[in-house]
Write an enzyme that holds these catalytic residues in place. Structure first.
Site, PDB file in Angstrom:
ATOM      1  N   ARG B 120     -34.622 -47.386 -24.137  1.00 17.59           N
ATOM      2  CA  ARG B 120     -33.801 -46.414 -23.387  1.00 17.59           C
ATOM      3  C   ARG B 120     -32.351 -46.343 -23.854  1.00 17.59           C
ATOM      4  NH1 ARG B 120     -35.904 -49.087 -18.994  1.00 17.59           N
ATOM      5  NH2 ARG B 120     -38.009 -48.386 -18.480  1.00 17.59           N
ATOM      6  N   LYS B 142     -25.850 -34.567 -31.550  1.00 21.80           N
ATOM      7  CA  LYS B 142     -27.245 -34.125 -31.589  1.00 21.80           C
ATOM      8  C   LYS B 142     -28.079 -35.057 -32.457  1.00 21.80           C
ATOM      9  CE  LYS B 142     -26.547 -29.244 -30.589  1.00 21.80           C
ATOM     10  NZ  LYS B 142     -26.616 -27.843 -31.074  1.00 21.80           N
ATOM     11  N   GLU B 184     -20.752 -24.929 -44.811  1.00 24.33           N
ATOM     12  CA  GLU B 184     -20.341 -25.209 -43.429  1.00 24.33           C
ATOM     13  C   GLU B 184     -18.829 -25.425 -43.351  1.00 24.33           C
ATOM     14  OE1 GLU B 184     -22.567 -25.076 -40.914  1.00 24.33           O
ATOM     15  OE2 GLU B 184     -24.527 -25.511 -41.816  1.00 24.33           O
ATOM     16  N   LYS B 226     -14.822 -28.505 -35.418  1.00 23.12           N
ATOM     17  CA  LYS B 226     -16.069 -28.589 -34.664  1.00 23.12           C
ATOM     18  C   LYS B 226     -15.834 -29.253 -33.317  1.00 23.12           C
ATOM     19  CE  LYS B 226     -20.934 -29.658 -34.497  1.00 23.12           C
ATOM     20  NZ  LYS B 226     -22.162 -30.169 -35.123  1.00 23.12           N
ATOM     21  N   GLU B 240     -19.785 -16.081 -23.749  1.00 21.01           N
ATOM     22  CA  GLU B 240     -19.213 -15.435 -24.936  1.00 21.01           C
ATOM     23  C   GLU B 240     -18.592 -16.532 -25.789  1.00 21.01           C
ATOM     24  OE1 GLU B 240     -18.750 -11.984 -25.500  1.00 21.01           O
ATOM     25  OE2 GLU B 240     -20.036 -11.585 -23.760  1.00 21.01           O
ATOM     26  N   ARG B 243     -19.818 -22.638 -28.296  1.00 26.15           N
ATOM     27  CA  ARG B 243     -20.485 -23.312 -29.405  1.00 26.15           C
ATOM     28  C   ARG B 243     -21.237 -22.364 -30.321  1.00 26.15           C
ATOM     29  NH1 ARG B 243     -23.094 -29.194 -28.451  1.00 26.15           N
ATOM     30  NH2 ARG B 243     -21.622 -29.927 -26.917  1.00 26.15           N
ATOM     31  N   ASN B 247     -22.537 -20.889 -35.256  1.00 24.96           N
ATOM     32  CA  ASN B 247     -23.721 -20.328 -35.911  1.00 24.96           C
ATOM     33  C   ASN B 247     -23.416 -19.135 -36.801  1.00 24.96           C
ATOM     34  OD1 ASN B 247     -25.545 -22.185 -34.802  1.00 24.96           O
ATOM     35  ND2 ASN B 247     -25.478 -21.093 -32.853  1.00 24.96           N
ATOM     36  N   HIS B 250     -25.873 -18.135 -39.399  1.00 23.36           N
ATOM     37  CA  HIS B 250     -27.080 -18.933 -39.182  1.00 23.36           C
ATOM     38  C   HIS B 250     -28.292 -18.114 -38.752  1.00 23.36           C
ATOM     39  CE1 HIS B 250     -24.515 -22.371 -39.789  1.00 23.36           C
ATOM     40  NE2 HIS B 250     -25.490 -23.219 -39.522  1.00 23.36           N
ATOM     41  N   HIS B 254     -31.354 -18.441 -40.947  1.00 22.03           N
ATOM     42  CA  HIS B 254     -32.647 -18.993 -40.511  1.00 22.03           C
ATOM     43  C   HIS B 254     -33.789 -18.079 -40.940  1.00 22.03           C
ATOM     44  CE1 HIS B 254     -31.211 -22.459 -38.498  1.00 22.03           C
ATOM     45  NE2 HIS B 254     -30.552 -21.822 -37.547  1.00 22.03           N
ATOM     46  N   HIS B 267     -30.356 -25.345 -46.430  1.00 25.20           N
ATOM     47  CA  HIS B 267     -29.766 -24.740 -45.239  1.00 25.20           C
ATOM     48  C   HIS B 267     -28.409 -24.095 -45.541  1.00 25.20           C
ATOM     49  CE1 HIS B 267     -28.490 -24.260 -41.079  1.00 25.20           C
ATOM     50  NE2 HIS B 267     -27.412 -24.986 -41.350  1.00 25.20           N
TER      51      HIS B 267
HETATM   52  N1  LIG Z   1     -27.181 -33.696 -35.773  1.00 21.32           N
HETATM   53  C1  LIG Z   1     -26.486 -32.638 -36.148  1.00 21.32           C
HETATM   54  O1  LIG Z   1     -25.537 -32.229 -35.515  1.00 21.32           O
HETATM   55  C2  LIG Z   1     -26.883 -31.933 -37.424  1.00 21.32           C
HETATM   56  C3  LIG Z   1     -26.033 -30.986 -37.977  1.00 21.32           C
HETATM   57  C4  LIG Z   1     -26.415 -30.387 -39.152  1.00 21.32           C
HETATM   58  C5  LIG Z   1     -27.620 -30.688 -39.758  1.00 21.32           C
HETATM   59  N2  LIG Z   1     -28.438 -31.609 -39.171  1.00 21.32           N
HETATM   60  C6  LIG Z   1     -29.705 -31.986 -39.801  1.00 21.32           C
HETATM   61  O2  LIG Z   1     -29.400 -32.628 -41.038  1.00 21.32           O
HETATM   62  C7  LIG Z   1     -30.426 -32.375 -41.984  1.00 21.32           C
HETATM   63  C8  LIG Z   1     -29.785 -31.878 -43.247  1.00 21.32           C
HETATM   64  O3  LIG Z   1     -28.815 -32.826 -43.664  1.00 21.32           O
HETATM   65  P1  LIG Z   1     -28.456 -33.042 -45.196  1.00 21.32           P
HETATM   66  O4  LIG Z   1     -28.094 -31.748 -45.786  1.00 21.32           O
HETATM   67  O5  LIG Z   1     -27.523 -34.166 -45.258  1.00 21.32           O
HETATM   68  O6  LIG Z   1     -29.891 -33.381 -45.829  1.00 21.32           O
HETATM   69  P2  LIG Z   1     -30.554 -34.758 -46.292  1.00 21.32           P
HETATM   70  O7  LIG Z   1     -30.326 -35.827 -45.336  1.00 21.32           O
HETATM   71  O8  LIG Z   1     -31.968 -34.418 -46.601  1.00 21.32           O
HETATM   72  O9  LIG Z   1     -29.774 -35.086 -47.659  1.00 21.32           O
HETATM   73  C9  LIG Z   1     -29.906 -34.239 -48.768  1.00 21.32           C
HETATM   74  C10 LIG Z   1     -30.386 -35.013 -50.013  1.00 21.32           C
HETATM   75  O10 LIG Z   1     -29.310 -35.786 -50.528  1.00 21.32           O
HETATM   76  C11 LIG Z   1     -29.690 -37.148 -50.667  1.00 21.32           C
HETATM   77  N3  LIG Z   1     -28.463 -37.921 -50.498  1.00 21.32           N
HETATM   78  C12 LIG Z   1     -27.824 -38.206 -49.356  1.00 21.32           C
HETATM   79  N4  LIG Z   1     -26.661 -38.808 -49.598  1.00 21.32           N
HETATM   80  C13 LIG Z   1     -26.579 -38.926 -50.947  1.00 21.32           C
HETATM   81  C14 LIG Z   1     -25.595 -39.467 -51.832  1.00 21.32           C
HETATM   82  N5  LIG Z   1     -24.456 -39.962 -51.342  1.00 21.32           N
HETATM   83  N6  LIG Z   1     -25.847 -39.439 -53.139  1.00 21.32           N
HETATM   84  C15 LIG Z   1     -26.986 -38.907 -53.616  1.00 21.32           C
HETATM   85  N7  LIG Z   1     -27.941 -38.352 -52.849  1.00 21.32           N
HETATM   86  C16 LIG Z   1     -27.728 -38.375 -51.534  1.00 21.32           C
HETATM   87  C17 LIG Z   1     -30.714 -37.307 -49.608  1.00 21.32           C
HETATM   88  O11 LIG Z   1     -31.511 -38.447 -49.840  1.00 21.32           O
HETATM   89  C18 LIG Z   1     -31.481 -35.996 -49.721  1.00 21.32           C
HETATM   90  O12 LIG Z   1     -32.371 -36.052 -50.794  1.00 21.32           O
HETATM   91  C19 LIG Z   1     -31.380 -31.400 -41.328  1.00 21.32           C
HETATM   92  O13 LIG Z   1     -32.491 -32.108 -40.864  1.00 21.32           O
HETATM   93  C20 LIG Z   1     -30.583 -30.839 -40.163  1.00 21.32           C
HETATM   94  O14 LIG Z   1     -31.419 -30.458 -39.085  1.00 21.32           O
HETATM   95  C21 LIG Z   1     -28.079 -32.235 -38.027  1.00 21.32           C
HETATM   96 ZN   LIG Z   2     -25.664 -25.225 -40.193  1.00 19.56          ZN
END
Ligand SMILES: NC(=O)c1ccc[n+]([C@@H]2O[C@H](COP(=O)([O-])OP(=O)(O)OC[C@H]3O[C@@H](n4cnc5c(N)ncnc54)[C@H](O)[C@@H]3O)[C@@H](O)[C@H]2O)c1
Ligand SMILES: [Zn+2]
Ligand SMILES: NC(=O)c1ccc[n+]([C@@H]2O[C@H](COP(=O)([O-])OP(=O)(O)OC[C@H]3O[C@@H](n4cnc5c(N)ncnc54)[C@H](O)[C@@H]3O)[C@@H](O)[C@H]2O)c1
Ligand SMILES: [Zn+2]
Lengths: 364, 364
Positions: B120, B142, B184, B226, B240, B243, B247, B250, B254, B267
């Site tokens: 928990r 999140k 972003e 942010k 309106e 947050r 997007n 986005h 999407h 993304h």
């Molecule tokens: N929680 C939130 O607020 C939030 C916000 C935006 C996105 N997300 C989520 O995050 C994910 C996307 O994140 P991402 O773009 O970081 O993708 P990811 O975690 O898949 O990383 C992208 C690639 O880079 C590699 N990598 C990471 N760090 C590295 C480094 N320092 N050197 C070399 N390679 C490295 C990873 O292993 C992967 O292959 C999605 O699942 C999305 O839903 C969450």
């Molecule tokens: Zn985004």
């Protein structure tokens, strides 16, 4: 009708306690964000109570998506949770859909955890239909599932918007389940509410006969007692007393549950036998007298509960108890009674006294 | 070193931004409840950065349980989560163990959700190693996993105790991933921070050359922007703006991600093309001039991002966009720009204008 307003730091919500609540949709309606619910129940409870509830809700324009799971603690798993997510997604439930749990603690924990995690959290309403869930799961916001490596290992705190405890539903509850719930009711009297303990002694026969008014009073006193304990120790940080007091009989009891294999003893049954061990140990420490011990034994027996522990041997008890997650850093911290109605946490009982208390209760 | 103190209603935590943070265990130590962590990473990031971090931590007496998952969005699933629970239970991690995420957004979301739900809730520290996760996942709390029926459908809000953004880790990040994160970053400038947009135009080459000081500034401005948006709309209830402004690009994006099959476009790449559509539509509404549109296009291109949408046909775009969970009750509510640095939510764009904007950006 009894209306309790729980006022915890995080969020306040009402617990309604009465007979016939299930057909009074007007009590639920004001708590829905949109007229759309997902109703989670199981194959035992649904045939008994789902129809009436659904009809009442549909009459006032609430759309109901039923989700009926198999019955049993064995199904408090990721697979059941996933079944819930699947239906929520397939029927396009969104962040404003309220998840309603109709059933005992298993359904409450599962549906509550689904509500805590579906799209990062949706509103939740609890309709507990066992005495245990009415007096225990209604307060505290704990939700979760079991993991193959341990009970309740995955979960979240998620408060309901509303709890409806319909005392009529207890009429179909098997005797053994009613008694198991009564172990927790008696617990509240023992740890902090001597007048309630007196009241339980005076009314146990009526309670077991499922008198609605008596049950409503017992549920109300139980929820108030639990809420006061929880509110005083919101973050479970109290070093002495606090929420831990709710575990009277539980450390011994968990040893019985685990030692016998989960499912052999009901939780409340193990708690009853464990309570006798805690009471016996309190007597050995000079805090209770023999008459106190007999008073507890008699009440538990009248409630249809076991007062003799499973014959595992004291060594096995100690081993199992030391695995209990409430044990802090090696010392066996137990909930004991300074007097009836006054519990304390105590880490200094000698191994000899603990063993003697266990053995006394396994022989008895 | 930059030290941001996020002060959200629920809880405040610092975000440290600097090169070489991974080897400075003394920054982490004060945030651990006990000297015991479970370190979640993946098969790509662990070989690069785990050893250094583990050595630094062990030197100051922190016990580390490593949990290394396969790399990829395809593994942001219940199965990976369960792998984490399994190790936590097998190695007897308790409620005081801190879960640390070392990796991109996938690892952050997974480890964060494990922290939110293990027993928990246990403490959580985030060490994001992609630009996207440093500027986006660091703020907002999140966490979650994907469900076969939808991305991020299961999760929880769970704030970290500490975020460490080590700009040195970006040196090994593939160019395409760095650019995706930059989409972003540029977004924050476009929606509410014109001076930052100017700064990005002046410094894009240095950023792509991974200049540590420049990256640290970009990460800091992004997190501040942010955090301000999130703090002003804590419960995501603003009708309106609020947050939803995060997007920008986005909803169009999407549609590209889904239409092309997840994984084809990153993304951030889809967001970049989607941003061009939003900007083009804003011009059609008379809010931006042609020069504004070209400014955005040039900056995105310089950042190595696509400005041309996937050629799905406008009808398919509209269909996919209407499934987007941010669409409220039928009307397509889009984030558009009143001017550069000033975003609004807008539900009254005509179908013709939307189609024209999409087509303009797919031809381009
Ligand atoms: N929680 C939130 O607020 C939030 C916000 C935006 C996105 N997300 C989520 O995050 C994910 C996307 O994140 P991402 O773009 O970081 O993708 P990811 O975690 O898949 O990383 C992208 C690639 O880079 C590699 N990598 C990471 N760090 C590295 C480094 N320092 N050197 C070399 N390679 C490295 C990873 O292993 C992967 O292959 C999605 O699942 C999305 O839903 C969450
Ligand atoms: Zn985004
Ligand atoms: N969340 C909390 O705070 C909390 C507190 C205590 C217990 N729990 C959890 O609750 C579970 C135990 O709860 P429980 O004792 O209610 O068990 P349960 O949910 O398994 O119910 C016991 C049995 O009674 C049946 N039943 C339920 N209502 C009935 C009715 N009205 N008529 C006939 N049969 C009915 C059930 O289908 C089941 O077969 C455990 O998983 C425990 O971990 C949670
Ligand atoms: Zn109990």
């Amino acid at each position: 009708m009894r209306r309790l307003n729980l006022d915890l730091a995080e969020r306040s919500y009402p617990i309604l306690i009465d007979g016939g609540l299930l057909s009074r949709a007007e009590e639920i309606l004001p708590f829905l964000r949109t007229p759309r619910i997902a109703l989670v129940s199981n194959t035992t409870v649904a045939p008994l109570y789902m129809d009436g509830l659904v009809k009442a809700l549909e009459k006032v324009g609430v759309g109901v998506t039923p989700i009926i799971l198999p019955d049993g603690e064995a199904y408090k798993t990721w697979e059941s949770l996933n079944q819930i997510y699947d239906v929520l997604l397939a029927t396009r439930c969104d962040r404003s859909t309220t998840i309603v749990a109709l059933g005992g603690g298993v359904i409450g924990d599962l549906a509550g955890f689904a509500a805590a995690t579906y799209q990062r959290g949706v509103p939740f309403i609890q309709i507990p239909t066992t005495l245990l869930s009415q007096v225990d799961s209604s307060v505290g916001g704990k939700t979760g599932i079991n993991h193959p490596r341990g009970k309740n290992m995955v979960g979240a705190f998620w408060q309901p918007k509303l709890v409806l405890a319909d005392t009529d539903t207890l009429k179909t509850l098997p005797d053994r389940e009613l008694s198991a719930g009564m172990a927790e009711v008696i617990k509240y009297g023992l740890i902090r509410d001597l007048p309630f303990l007196d009241w339980l002694e005076a009314n146990m026969d009526g309670l077991l006969a499922r008198d609605g008014e008596l049950l409503a009073h017992a549920i109300e006193r139980s929820c108030i007692n639990k809420a006061e304990v929880v509110a005083a120790d919101e973050l479970e940080t109290a070093r002495e007393g606090g929420r831990a007091l709710l575990n009277l009989g539980h450390t011994f009891g968990h040893a019985i549950e685990t030692g016998m294999g989960y499912g052999e003893w009901l939780h409340g049954e193990a708690v009853a036998a464990g309570t006798m061990m805690a009471v016996e140990l309190s007597r050995r420490l000079g805090w209770l007298c023999v008459a106190d011990v007999e008073r507890v034994r008699t009440l538990l027996q009248r409630a249809g509960l076991p007062v003799k522990g499973a014959d595992l041997g004291a060594a096995r008890y100690l081993e199992l108890m030391s695995h209990d997650k409430k044990v802090i850093a090696g010392s066996l911290r137990l909930v004991l009674l300074k007097s009836l109605g006054d519990a304390v946490t105590h880490a200094d009982a000698s191994r000899e006294d603990i063993v003697a208390a266990i053995e006394a209760c396994c022989r008895a």
